[in-house]
Write a protein that holds these residues in place. Structure first.
Motif, mmCIF file in Angstrom:
data_model
loop_
_atom_site.group_PDB
_atom_site.id
_atom_site.type_symbol
_atom_site.label_atom_id
_atom_site.label_comp_id
_atom_site.label_asym_id
_atom_site.label_seq_id
_atom_site.Cartn_x
_atom_site.Cartn_y
_atom_site.Cartn_z
ATOM 1 N N VAL B 270 0.834 -1.177 -0.107
ATOM 2 C CA VAL B 270 -0.001 0.080 0.092
ATOM 3 C C VAL B 270 0.879 1.044 -0.093
ATOM 4 N N CYS B 442 -4.126 -1.525 4.327
ATOM 5 C CA CYS B 442 -3.515 -0.488 5.324
ATOM 6 C C CYS B 442 -4.468 -0.395 6.849
ATOM 7 N N CYS B 445 -10.143 1.112 6.084
ATOM 8 C CA CYS B 445 -11.607 1.202 6.027
ATOM 9 C C CYS B 445 -11.853 -0.631 5.964
ATOM 10 N N LEU B 487 -11.678 3.424 0.439
ATOM 11 C CA LEU B 487 -11.000 4.797 0.300
ATOM 12 C C LEU B 487 -9.925 4.825 -1.037
ATOM 13 N N CYS B 488 -9.157 3.607 -1.150
ATOM 14 C CA CYS B 488 -8.366 3.726 -2.261
ATOM 15 C C CYS B 488 -8.464 2.376 -3.034
HETATM 16 S S1 SF4 Z 1 -9.067 0.372 0.703
HETATM 17 FE FE1 SF4 Z 1 -8.974 1.451 2.693
HETATM 18 S S2 SF4 Z 1 -8.035 0.070 4.335
HETATM 19 FE FE2 SF4 Z 1 -7.726 -0.960 1.942
HETATM 20 S S3 SF4 Z 1 -5.563 -0.075 1.629
HETATM 21 FE FE3 SF4 Z 1 -6.952 1.590 0.774
HETATM 22 S S4 SF4 Z 1 -7.290 3.108 2.521
HETATM 23 FE FE4 SF4 Z 1 -6.460 1.141 3.297
#
Ligand code: SF4
Ligand SMILES: Cc1cc2nc3c(=O)[nH]c(=O)nc-3n(C[C@H](O)[C@H](O)[C@H](O)COP(=O)(O)O)c2cc1C
Ligand code: FES
Lengths: 157, 511
Positions: B270, B442, B445, B487-488
């Motif tokens: 990440v 990470c 979320c 989020l990502c």
């Molecule tokens: S989707 Fe959310 S939890 Fe998953 S890597 Fe991206 S920011 Fe982090």
């Protein structure tokens, strides 16, 4: 070559000093600690927190976040086998099973000599399957080549 | 008499299959026999399947020998290696190797050719003339050229570089930064590494041009820890460039200062996501940031920051030197220029192929790659790393074009192309997509952190044949949630490979 000498606070202080005791260089400093001692002992977490003016929780948080910061002393050599897709396409799953058998340890496990760890891509995907032994990448590694490489380590020690 | 030049790559892949041992054998032989040779450790030309590929310079021509083993060295010398003598390993002049001559080498034109650590060798091949010209034409003209080139980010998202740079240029701040994303985490990709090992100064020059264009005097390279040799090469290249006055204070007597520092990552996929990378550069956990603010306005240490991939930055010196229009002349539609495609996995001729956008997957895989390494039928191709869809044989005629790929629910990303033969079990690949997300999330979320763990469980149940229909529906629902509420792209796109398996390879789920 990875070393797993006993922890030495003075040496750790020198590593911190090499990075001007800048807290924003915590990751680089921890890399230095792992390079020197093979892992990040609890004592290092305390010491770095003190010397960098960070909370212990901050340092802990960073240590626990990154795969490279192991908290247990590893074996004399670190063997990483790539588990990512390009290597899968060339038999890394079979290679991993062979390695576990041959070394008598599971992924993430250690014996006195060797710690076996997964890695996700070594950037050697055109010569897969790839493994890394200590800081060195090897390509086109089949079971036989794996045994030769491990045999070479034992001969060196 | 001038010493004969012998080239043996100092590049991770070549070394991984024995290039260092070949170099040692050559040095030993020439010492023993008293022949005077100059051993140059170049980058790899990218024909990885031929590594170790070594060359000898004869009458200004470089004669290549492929798949050379240390044990071949004595025999090579006996057969007149220094005169380009015949040998089973002999491939002929390097410029006649079809795999290489048919490419559109824009960003990689010096890789393989030069001595990566020599400023002279770099300058002999137009090195630093992009930066020189940038300083002459001024930052506005640089921004215009980059915009005109149509260059889009090569790290994955394909965002127009000109727009990004202009945003940073227009921001008011006492300090700005250039950050180079060299985290290269996608499986099947190694172009960043090959560029940094084979022509590191090209990246440094691209970063300096970016700094000049936006008004930044400080650059960081965030390099993944899996690339220790790259680190060594980059470090030496930076000091050589500093020494020659191409980095540091008052570059070549101008008012422009620019420094570059390398930060090594610590094993986290990440951290290739740009905001997680910035967090990591600040010494913190690599947790993805909310946006706004954009990194271009509030990036590293809260300052306006350019985040660009290695290949994006390394494409710039030639854009300045030859003009944006020239670059835009390559490619198709809104995919301008070239991409360094990487052929990997189960492929006969794996390696790096820089081509203009618009080439089809089939042309790359069959034409360059020569089909599967195993000789078995091709079953699936994953393009664009672990978040990219698995593409079935029937779609191999899709042109490599960002929009055309988006249309089939696929991704070009960083240009990694991973080939699988018919022995692959695609249900296992779908499971791995979820597993990888669970390992690397990470954690910010829930859909990504928990959804991926659930995804593995659900797929295991489908494979085991437990309540298949229900679990299938559950998996689709999980994919929806991850896509909608992450989020990502880690959580948001992990469903892509999973869905592609459900769509094209459902038989492997026995559905
Ligand atoms: S989707 Fe959310 S939890 Fe998953 S890597 Fe991206 S920011 Fe982090
Ligand atoms: C999970 C994840 C991993 C990423 N990994 C990388 C990477 O390793 N290298 C990279 O350049 N971009 C990576 N990206 C894309 C970056 O977020 C960003 O778009 C890119 O660095 C911007 O540079 P560019 O415009 O030159 O492509 C990743 C994105 C995500 C979501
Ligand atoms: S996938 Fe194994 S080296 Fe890249």
């Amino acid at each position: 070559m990875s070393v797993t000498n006993g922890y030495d606070a003075e040496v750790a202080s020198k590593i911190v000093a090499r990075f001007d005791a800048k807290p924003e260089l915590l990751i680089q400093i921890l890399r230095g600690v792992v390079e020197r001692f093979g892992y990040v002992p609890e004592a290092a977490v305390r010491q770095l927190a003190d010397e960098l003016n960070l909370s212990r929780a901050d340092v802990h948080g960073v240590v626990s976040y990154y795969h490279d910061f192991r908290t247990e002393p590893p074996g004399k050599h670190i063997v990483k086998i790539c588990q990512a897709e390009a290597c899968q396409a060339m038999g890394s799953r079979e290679l991993t099973a062979h390695a576990e058998d041959a070394l008598g340890i599971r992924m993430h496990g250690s014996n006195d000599d060797i710690t076996l760890e997964p890695v996700y891509c070594l950037g050697n995907c055109a010569c897969s399957p790839a493994i890394m032994i200590d800081e060195r990448t090897h390509g086109r590694v089949n079971s036989q080549r794996f045994d030769e490489l491990i045999g070479g380590l034992e001969a060196d020690d | 008499m001038a010493r004969t030049k012998i080239y043996v790559p100092r590049e991770t892949s070549a070394i991984s299959v024995g290039a260092d041992d070949v170099a040692i054998a050559i040095a030993r032989h020439s010492k023993k026999s008293g022949t005077d040779v100059q051993l140059i450790r170049n980058g790899s030309w990218g024909a990885s399947w031929l590594e170790p590929l070594i060359e000898v310079e004869v009458d200004q021509q470089r004669i290549a020998y492929g798949n050379v083993e240390p044990g071949d060295v004595d025999g090579l010398f006996q057969n007149g290696f220094l005169d380009g003598g015949e040998h089973a390993r002999r491939l002929g002049p390097i410029q006649d190797i079809e795999y290489l001559i048919t490419q559109d080498r824009w960003t990689f034109f010096r890789v393989g050719l030069i001595d990566p650590l020599s400023v002279e060798s770099y300058a002999e091949h137009q090195g630093f003339s992009g930066l020189q010209q940038a300083i002459e034409i001024g930052s506005e003209a640089v921004l215009d050229a980059v915009t005109e080139s149509g260059l889009r980010g090569r790290g994955g998202a394909g965002f127009p570089t000109g727009i990004k740079w202009r945003t940073v240029a227009n921001a008011e701040a006492d300090q700005k930064y250039i950050t180079c994303n060299a985290d290269e985490g996608d499986s099947g990709t190694f172009s960043d590494r090959m560029l940094m090992e084979g022509d590191p100064m090209c990246l440094l020059e691209g970063m300096a041009i970016a700094g000049y264009a936006v008004g930044a005097n400080k650059g960081y390279i965030y390099l993944r820890s899996e690339y220790p040799l790259t680190y060594k090469i980059l470090t030496r290249a930076i000091s050589a460039a500093e020494h020659a006055g191409w980095l540091g204070k008052n570059i070549q007597g101008s008012e422009f200062d620019f420094d570059i520092e390398i930060h090594v990552g610590a094993g986290s996929y990440v951290c290739g996501e740009e905001t997680a990378m910035l967090e990591s550069l600040e010494g913190k956990r690599g947790i993805v940031r909310y946006r706004p603010p954009l990194p271009a306005l509030e990036g590293l240490f809260g300052k306006p920051t350019v985040v660009n991939n290695v290949i994006t930055l390394a494409s710039v010196p030639n854009i300045i030197r030859l003009g944006g229009e020239r670059y835009a002349g390559f490619g198709v539609n809104r995919s301008k220029g070239t991409l360094a495609f990487q052929l990997a996995g189960n492929i006969k001729r794996g390696g790096l192929v820089e081509k203009a956008f618009g080439i089809t997957l089939r042309e790359l895989i069959d034409g360059y790659g020569g089909g599967t390494a195993s000789g078995r039928p091709l079953k699936a191709v994953q393009v664009g790393g672990p978040l990219g869809a698995y593409i079935p044989e029937s779609q191999l005629d899709t042109p490599l074009d960002y929009e055309a790929f988006a249309e089939i629910g696929a991704l070009i990303g960083h240009g990694g192309i991973v080939v699988f033969d018919d022995l692959v079990n695609m249900a296992q690949q779908a499971r791995f997509a979820m597993e990888f997300c669970a390992i690397e999330s990470c954690g910010k979320c829930t859909p990504c952190r928990i959804g991926s763990v659930r995804g593995v469980e659900v797929i295991d149940r489908i494979i085991a044949g437990t309540d298949r229909e229900e679990n299938y529906d559950l998996l689709v629902e999980l994919c929806d949630t991850m896509e909608d509420a992450s989020l990502c792209a880690m959580g948001g796109m992990t469903p892509y490979p999973v869905r592609s398996v459900l769509k094209y390879f459902a038989e492997d789920f026995a559905l």
